[in-house]
Design an enzyme around this catalytic site. Structure first.
Site, PDB file in Angstrom:
ATOM      1  N   LYS A  70       0.905  -1.177  -0.028  1.00  0.00           N
ATOM      2  CA  LYS A  70      -0.177   0.206   0.237  1.00  0.00           C
ATOM      3  C   LYS A  70       0.877   1.021  -0.132  1.00  0.00           C
ATOM      4  CE  LYS A  70      -1.975  -1.459   3.712  1.00  0.00           C
ATOM      5  NZ  LYS A  70      -2.105  -1.986   4.149  1.00  0.00           N
ATOM      6  N   THR A  71       2.008   1.252   0.514  1.00  0.00           N
ATOM      7  CA  THR A  71       2.554   2.555   1.009  1.00  0.00           C
ATOM      8  C   THR A  71       3.586   2.456   0.117  1.00  0.00           C
ATOM      9  OG1 THR A  71       3.110   2.500   3.534  1.00  0.00           O
ATOM     10  CG2 THR A  71       4.450   3.425   2.007  1.00  0.00           C
ATOM     11  N   ASP A 115      -1.606   7.127   6.441  1.00  0.00           N
ATOM     12  CA  ASP A 115      -1.506   5.647   6.771  1.00  0.00           C
ATOM     13  C   ASP A 115      -2.279   5.614   7.906  1.00  0.00           C
ATOM     14  OD1 ASP A 115      -1.113   2.804   6.329  1.00  0.00           O
ATOM     15  OD2 ASP A 115       1.034   3.036   7.190  1.00  0.00           O
ATOM     16  N   THR A 164      -5.795  -1.516   6.476  1.00  0.00           N
ATOM     17  CA  THR A 164      -5.578  -2.582   7.170  1.00  0.00           C
ATOM     18  C   THR A 164      -7.603  -3.020   7.713  1.00  0.00           C
ATOM     19  OG1 THR A 164      -4.225  -2.814   9.591  1.00  0.00           O
ATOM     20  CG2 THR A 164      -2.940  -3.121   7.244  1.00  0.00           C
ATOM     21  N   ARG A 223       7.631  -8.179   1.901  1.00  0.00           N
ATOM     22  CA  ARG A 223       7.729  -7.551   2.542  1.00  0.00           C
ATOM     23  C   ARG A 223       8.137  -9.141   3.604  1.00  0.00           C
ATOM     24  NH1 ARG A 223       4.841  -3.779   6.409  1.00  0.00           N
ATOM     25  NH2 ARG A 223       5.009  -2.659   4.840  1.00  0.00           N
TER      26      ARG A 223
END
Length: 356
Positions: A70-71, A115, A164, A223
């Site tokens: 997302k980032t 965020d 999330t 990640r």
């Protein structure tokens, strides 16, 4: 910290050093972004259309688990538009004034990345409604009966919100996003491409088999794939010849206690307790958490989602129940009285409240 320590397969970012490494591994353009094909294609249309019209794109909401990109997509959106990116988070916006301070300094066309938008304070959230729709905020000056609301125009901007927990966003806020994209977990083939790319950037020699092994244990999350790659690289440099092969990857991940399905010590502890101490369930969340020495929230938020996705655990109105796959994965034989054999599909309600 719990007895299980920091999780190598945790989806959240860890310290500043890891964040720096992650930033170096992030793709910079939409064409380089691996996976999420539907979201990527839809987002490409939104951005290209806005550029052709010379207008600020619609606000973008990205939802999905931690570590899915997302980032990275927020950074790519700013890069594709040729605009600066301003980054903040929901927990950092404690008052409406905090949000007004950020919004009032935005330049025209700038991208604001918010965020964990679901954790923003309610007064700031209500101010954001007007800012997203009318590009205006009302700044309250004074207190009590003498308070005055001063309208303040702000430059047109694009908000990229990430969450999330999309279900925690109020309807009025969700409705103000022109584009909503849900980030799914990645398949091993996509993660293998990511591992290969990251290995090139990190100057790590890796075989196709080694990359596939790392990808298969990464829980569908880029990640985690990058984190496992770095740990396997360390093992290869210290105990091998520097090349990540299939054998090296297996030995390294065995050392770090990440098994072939991506389960770590906490995951196996939860499953092991459910099977060995409670015969496969049903057992309440609080009881299961106490049995592994963890907080109920840790078990529910950290361990259970992956165990459910892998088909090892089911949530029912009566409590947690292990599936036949869980018994097989731990190499145990279920007793004749093991649950789930007679449980109907409509009984497997993941949102039900379980007894403690």
């Amino acid at each position: 910290m719990s007895e299980f320590g920091e999780r190598l397969v945790g989806g959240g970012a860890e310290g500043p050093e890891e964040q720096v490494i992650e930033a170096a591994l992030r793709p910079k353009r939409l064409d380089d972004f691996v996976g999420q094909e539907r979201v990527r294609e839809q987002l490409s249309l939104v951005l290209r259309s806005a550029l052709r019209r010379g207008r600020t794109p619609d606000h973008v909401l990205l939802s999905g688990g931690p570590g899915l990109g997302k980032t990275t997509l927020a950074m790519i959106i700013a890069a594709e538009l040729g605009q600066p990116l301003r980054i903040t988070s929901g927990p950092a916006i404690e008052r409406a004034g905090d949000l007004a301070a950020v919004l009032s300094t935005l330049a025209e066309g700038e991208v604001l990345f918010l965020d964990e938008i679901h954790r923003m304070a309610r007064p700031a959230e209500e101010m954001l409604y007007m800012a997203m729709e009318d590009f205006r905020v009302d700044v309250v000056v004074g207190k009590g009966p003498g308070a005055t609301a001063i309208p303040l125009d702000i430059a047109p901007f694009t908000l990229v919100g990430a969450t999330t927990r999309a279900g925690m966003l109020p309807g009025p806020l969700r409705d103000r996003f022109g584009f909503t994209g849900h980030m799914d977990f990645y398949v091993p083939a996509e993660l293998e491409v990511i591992v290969q790319r990251s290995a090139r950037l990190l100057e790590v020699e890796i075989t196709d088999e080694g990359a596939a092994e790392v990808a298969s244990r990464s829980r569908g999350t880029p990640r985690i794939a990058n984190r496992l790659l770095r740990r396997v690289r360390d093992y290869a440099e210290v105990r091998g010849d520097g090349t990540v092969t299939l054998e090296t990857a297996r030995a390294a991940l065995a050392l770090y206690e990440v098994d072939e399905r991506g389960l770590d010590r906490l995951d196996r502890a939860v499953l092991g307790s459910l099977l060995r101490k409670f015969g496969g369930g049903p057992v309440g969340l609080s009881t299961l958490a106490v049995s592994v020495g963890e907080e109920p929230e840790t078990v529910e938020v950290v361990a259970e989602p992956f165990l459910v996705r892998q088909g090892f655990l089911a949530r029912t109105p009566r409590g947690r129940i292990a599936t036949p796959a869980a018994w097989a994965h731990l190499g145990l034989t279920p007793p004749p009285t093991a649950p789930l054999a007679g449980v109907a599909l409509f009984d497997l309600d993941e949102t039900a409240d379980e007894p403690g």
